[in-house]
Scaffold this motif. Structure first.
Motif, PDB file in Angstrom:
ATOM      1  N   LEU A   4       0.864  -1.175   0.000  1.00 23.76           N
ATOM      2  CA  LEU A   4       0.000   0.000   0.000  1.00 23.76           C
ATOM      3  C   LEU A   4       0.903   1.228   0.000  1.00 23.76           C
ATOM      4  O   LEU A   4       1.474   1.590   1.028  1.00 23.76           O
ATOM      5  N   ALA A   5       1.039   1.842  -1.162  1.00 16.91           N
ATOM      6  CA  ALA A   5       2.030   2.910  -1.337  1.00 16.91           C
ATOM      7  C   ALA A   5       1.421   4.060  -2.127  1.00 16.91           C
ATOM      8  O   ALA A   5       1.705   4.247  -3.311  1.00 16.91           O
ATOM      9  N   ILE A   6       0.580   4.836  -1.476  1.00 12.97           N
ATOM     10  CA  ILE A   6      -0.029   5.997  -2.126  1.00 12.97           C
ATOM     11  C   ILE A   6       1.013   7.119  -2.123  1.00 12.97           C
ATOM     12  O   ILE A   6       1.383   7.648  -1.079  1.00 12.97           O
ATOM     13  N   GLY A   7       1.492   7.445  -3.310  1.00 14.78           N
ATOM     14  CA  GLY A   7       2.644   8.326  -3.465  1.00 14.78           C
ATOM     15  C   GLY A   7       3.711   7.654  -4.293  1.00 14.78           C
ATOM     16  O   GLY A   7       4.790   8.210  -4.531  1.00 14.78           O
ATOM     17  N   PHE A   8       3.407   6.423  -4.763  1.00 12.06           N
ATOM     18  CA  PHE A   8       4.330   5.672  -5.615  1.00 12.06           C
ATOM     19  C   PHE A   8       4.489   6.408  -6.949  1.00 12.06           C
ATOM     20  O   PHE A   8       3.597   7.130  -7.382  1.00 12.06           O
ATOM     21  N   PRO A   9       5.641   6.257  -7.608  1.00  9.49           N
ATOM     22  CA  PRO A   9       5.820   6.879  -8.926  1.00  9.49           C
ATOM     23  C   PRO A   9       4.640   6.573  -9.855  1.00  9.49           C
ATOM     24  O   PRO A   9       4.087   5.482  -9.801  1.00  9.49           O
ATOM     25  N   PRO A  10       4.260   7.583 -10.658  1.00 11.24           N
ATOM     26  CA  PRO A  10       4.963   8.828 -10.981  1.00 11.24           C
ATOM     27  C   PRO A  10       4.562  10.030 -10.126  1.00 11.24           C
ATOM     28  O   PRO A  10       4.738  11.162 -10.568  1.00 11.24           O
ATOM     29  N   ALA A  11       4.011   9.818  -8.935  1.00 14.63           N
ATOM     30  CA  ALA A  11       3.655  10.946  -8.083  1.00 14.63           C
ATOM     31  C   ALA A  11       4.893  11.787  -7.793  1.00 14.63           C
ATOM     32  O   ALA A  11       5.941  11.255  -7.430  1.00 14.63           O
ATOM     33  N   ALA A  12       4.784  13.084  -7.971  1.00 12.71           N
ATOM     34  CA  ALA A  12       5.906  13.988  -7.706  1.00 12.71           C
ATOM     35  C   ALA A  12       5.950  14.288  -6.211  1.00 12.71           C
ATOM     36  O   ALA A  12       5.694  15.404  -5.755  1.00 12.71           O
ATOM     37  N   LYS A  13       6.252  13.268  -5.441  1.00 12.66           N
ATOM     38  CA  LYS A  13       6.312  13.363  -3.986  1.00 12.66           C
ATOM     39  C   LYS A  13       7.666  12.839  -3.525  1.00 12.66           C
ATOM     40  O   LYS A  13       8.222  11.915  -4.127  1.00 12.66           O
ATOM     41  N   SER A  14       8.180  13.386  -2.439  1.00  5.98           N
ATOM     42  CA  SER A  14       9.477  12.929  -1.942  1.00  5.98           C
ATOM     43  C   SER A  14       9.436  11.464  -1.511  1.00  5.98           C
ATOM     44  O   SER A  14      10.439  10.753  -1.599  1.00  5.98           O
ATOM     45  N   CYS A  15       8.265  10.986  -1.055  1.00  5.55           N
ATOM     46  CA  CYS A  15       8.155   9.597  -0.619  1.00  5.55           C
ATOM     47  C   CYS A  15       8.265   8.615  -1.779  1.00  5.55           C
ATOM     48  O   CYS A  15       8.503   7.414  -1.573  1.00  5.55           O
ATOM     49  N   ALA A  16       8.098   9.087  -3.014  1.00  2.00           N
ATOM     50  CA  ALA A  16       8.105   8.194  -4.172  1.00  2.00           C
ATOM     51  C   ALA A  16       9.426   7.437  -4.300  1.00  2.00           C
ATOM     52  O   ALA A  16       9.449   6.270  -4.711  1.00  2.00           O
ATOM     53  N   TYR A  17      10.540   8.082  -3.954  1.00  2.00           N
ATOM     54  CA  TYR A  17      11.848   7.437  -4.086  1.00  2.00           C
ATOM     55  C   TYR A  17      11.977   6.265  -3.109  1.00  2.00           C
ATOM     56  O   TYR A  17      12.476   5.196  -3.461  1.00  2.00           O
ATOM     57  N   ARG A  18      11.549   6.482  -1.882  1.00  2.05           N
ATOM     58  CA  ARG A  18      11.594   5.416  -0.863  1.00  2.05           C
ATOM     59  C   ARG A  18      10.693   4.253  -1.287  1.00  2.05           C
ATOM     60  O   ARG A  18      11.076   3.088  -1.176  1.00  2.05           O
ATOM     61  N   MET A  19       9.504   4.594  -1.764  1.00  3.71           N
ATOM     62  CA  MET A  19       8.564   3.553  -2.170  1.00  3.71           C
ATOM     63  C   MET A  19       9.094   2.751  -3.353  1.00  3.71           C
ATOM     64  O   MET A  19       8.987   1.521  -3.395  1.00  3.71           O
ATOM     65  N   ARG A  20       9.661   3.444  -4.315  1.00  2.00           N
ATOM     66  CA  ARG A  20      10.200   2.760  -5.487  1.00  2.00           C
ATOM     67  C   ARG A  20      11.290   1.777  -5.101  1.00  2.00           C
ATOM     68  O   ARG A  20      11.295   0.622  -5.545  1.00  2.00           O
ATOM     69  N   GLU A  21      12.224   2.213  -4.255  1.00  2.00           N
ATOM     70  CA  GLU A  21      13.325   1.333  -3.863  1.00  2.00           C
ATOM     71  C   GLU A  21      12.827   0.170  -3.013  1.00  2.00           C
ATOM     72  O   GLU A  21      13.345  -0.956  -3.119  1.00  2.00           O
ATOM     73  N   THR A  22      11.822   0.413  -2.178  1.00  2.00           N
ATOM     74  CA  THR A  22      11.259  -0.667  -1.362  1.00  2.00           C
ATOM     75  C   THR A  22      10.677  -1.759  -2.255  1.00  2.00           C
ATOM     76  O   THR A  22      10.954  -2.952  -2.072  1.00  2.00           O
TER      77      THR A  22
END
Length: 456
Positions: A4-22
């Motif tokens: 459950l990752a609301i903010g996952f790419p392509p969202a222009a959010k800082s959390c997107a990088y953490r979510m992508r790598e996770t």
């Protein structure tokens, strides 16, 4: 795994990088991953999208986008109800009240039913062994709980900044017996693991829930290695030194004005800064307030002082932007409970860093020992003026060896290194839980009477 990752790419959010790598790390360690997020169109209404973020999402990650969005961010007045058009403030008040009924979270609480049904559907199509919920929004926790209730799927939580702690003010957000407190307790009672981004937040949770303390893990944000120029830097003093800030403009207007006042004073005082520029890049505001607010006005008024606002930057541009700057300006909100993800990226550039945040900030702990950090003077014009001057001299006087040392200071914080360890630890914790559950089930079976035999 369901993520459950609301903010996952392509969202222009800082959390997107953490979510992508996770997500990528789970795939690399042998898991099938289904990400549950919201549609791209929703982010276009909110903070925007950066399609370059998708380029490094492992193609084996399955993404399920839900048609959810924030009603309050709609800017097409032709879609407004008569009630909203005539009384917008009253409409927002009633909206917040309605959103809080299913789950105690403004803006997102009414997403609960859709999220619950989404994870049940994904699980029905491909049974999950684990669910990881990244917050915010915290309503994701309701979906994690629903799957636990219905199918006993183990879950872990990535709070990042925490829920019951106000990381900006450093105070408790809600009491243990509040609606939010009851939800947090319920979730953590059964969670496999809890991730947070720094030690002070971890200490808050270990103190608040001592019986859960050994399941609280610090998983720092880190930085993506491809965001760093990866080379020592040589400034062009003839063209003028270039200072830069890259990140979300989420600090207050007075905070920004303090930084700009110090910048102006430093330019007047230091010959090295006489023709210097200060470029600000990033998102300002969301919805109808995006780049149409007081922050944007203040930056515009500072243009005679060499200040430029360049707008948001795509992920693919970041390394090249850093490569043309001579020094970094780290403007952060909060204090000891806030680290930010940008501090790691700034360190990796190997450039001088001016800290524009309070002295007792977790970023100061991370920067300690960085050879080109000017220190944290606090939000004081005189102190920041001195920091700008020091950074200018560092930019032109530092040897290649010291630049290399500054870049090396950040090596241990690459996002890949941080998240690979965190994901492996979570997988191991999940496996241990599975073994324990299997052992308990076997022990219980041994105590039951044989079928058809006498009861003892």
């Amino acid at each position: 795994m369901i993520y459950l990752a609301i903010g996952f790419p392509p969202a222009a959010k800082s959390c997107a990088y953490r979510m992508r790598e996770t997500a990528n790390q789970f795939v690399r360690q042998g898991w099938d991953v289904t990400v549950v997020t919201i549609a791209q169109e929703s982010w276009e209404r909110d903070s925007g999208v950066d399609l370059t973020l998708l380029e490094q999402v492992d193609p084996r990650v399955r993404i399920v986008e839900l048609p959810l969005s924030r009603e309050d961010l709609e800017t097409d007045i032709g879609l407004y109800s008569e009630e909203r058009a005539l009384n917008p403030n009253g409409w927002v008040t009633r909206l917040r009240r309605r959103q809080m009924e299913p789950f105690p979270e403004p803006n997102f609480g009414d997403w609960r039913g859709d999220l619950e049904q989404a994870v049940l559907k994904v699980h029905a199509e491909q049974p999950a062994d684990l669910l990881l919920a990244s917050c915010v929004p915290y309503v994701n926790l309701a979906a994690a709980w629903k799957l636990w209730e219905e199918a006993k799927v183990p879950y872990a939580v990535d709070f990042r900044d925490g829920w019951s702690i106000d990381v900006i003010e450093g105070v408790e957000c809600f009491a243990r017996d509040s609606a939010e407190g009851i939800w947090e307790q319920r979730i953590l009672d059964h969670a496999v693991s809890l991730w947070v981004v720094n030690d002070p937040i971890a200490e808050h949770y270990r103190t608040r829930y001592p019986e859960f303390a050994d399941r609280v893990h610090v998983v720092r944000n880190g930085y993506d290695a491809d965001s760093s120029p990866g080379r020592v830097h040589r400034p062009d003093t003839g063209a003028g030194l270039a200072f830069g800030y890259l990140g979300t403009v989420n600090f207050t207007v007075p905070h920004l004005e303090t930084v700009l006042d110090a910048w102006r004073a430093a330019r007047e005082r230091e010959p090295l800064l006489a023709n210097a520029t200060f470029e600000v890049r990033g998102h300002i505001g969301n919805g109808s307030g995006r780049e149409a607010n007081r922050h944007a006005e203040v930056l515009k008024q500072a243009e005679p002082d060499g200040v430029r606002f360049g707008g948001p930057a795509a992920k693919a541009e970041v390394a090249s932007i850093y490569a043309r700057w001579d020094a970094m300006v780290l403007i952060l909100i909060g204090g000891r409970y806030v680290t930010s993800g940008k501090v790691y990226e700034y360190m990796a550039t190997g450039l001088p860093i001016v800290s524009a945040h309070v002295v007792e900030h977790d970023a100061s702990n991370v920067l300690e020992g960085h050879p080109l950090w000017t220190g944290a003077p606090g939000l004081d014009v005189a102190g920041l003026t001195e920091s700008f001057v020091r950074a200018a001299h560092m930019a032109v006087e530092t040897s290649d060896e010291v630049h290399a040392e500054a870049m090396a200071h950040a090596d241990r914080f690459t996002r890949e290194a941080v998240m690979s360890v965190a994901v492996k630890t979570l997988i191991d914790d999940h496996a241990a839980l599975h073994r324990d559950s299997a052992g308990d089930a076997a022990a219980l079976a041994d105590t039951q009477p044989a079928a058809g035999g006498p009861s003892q």
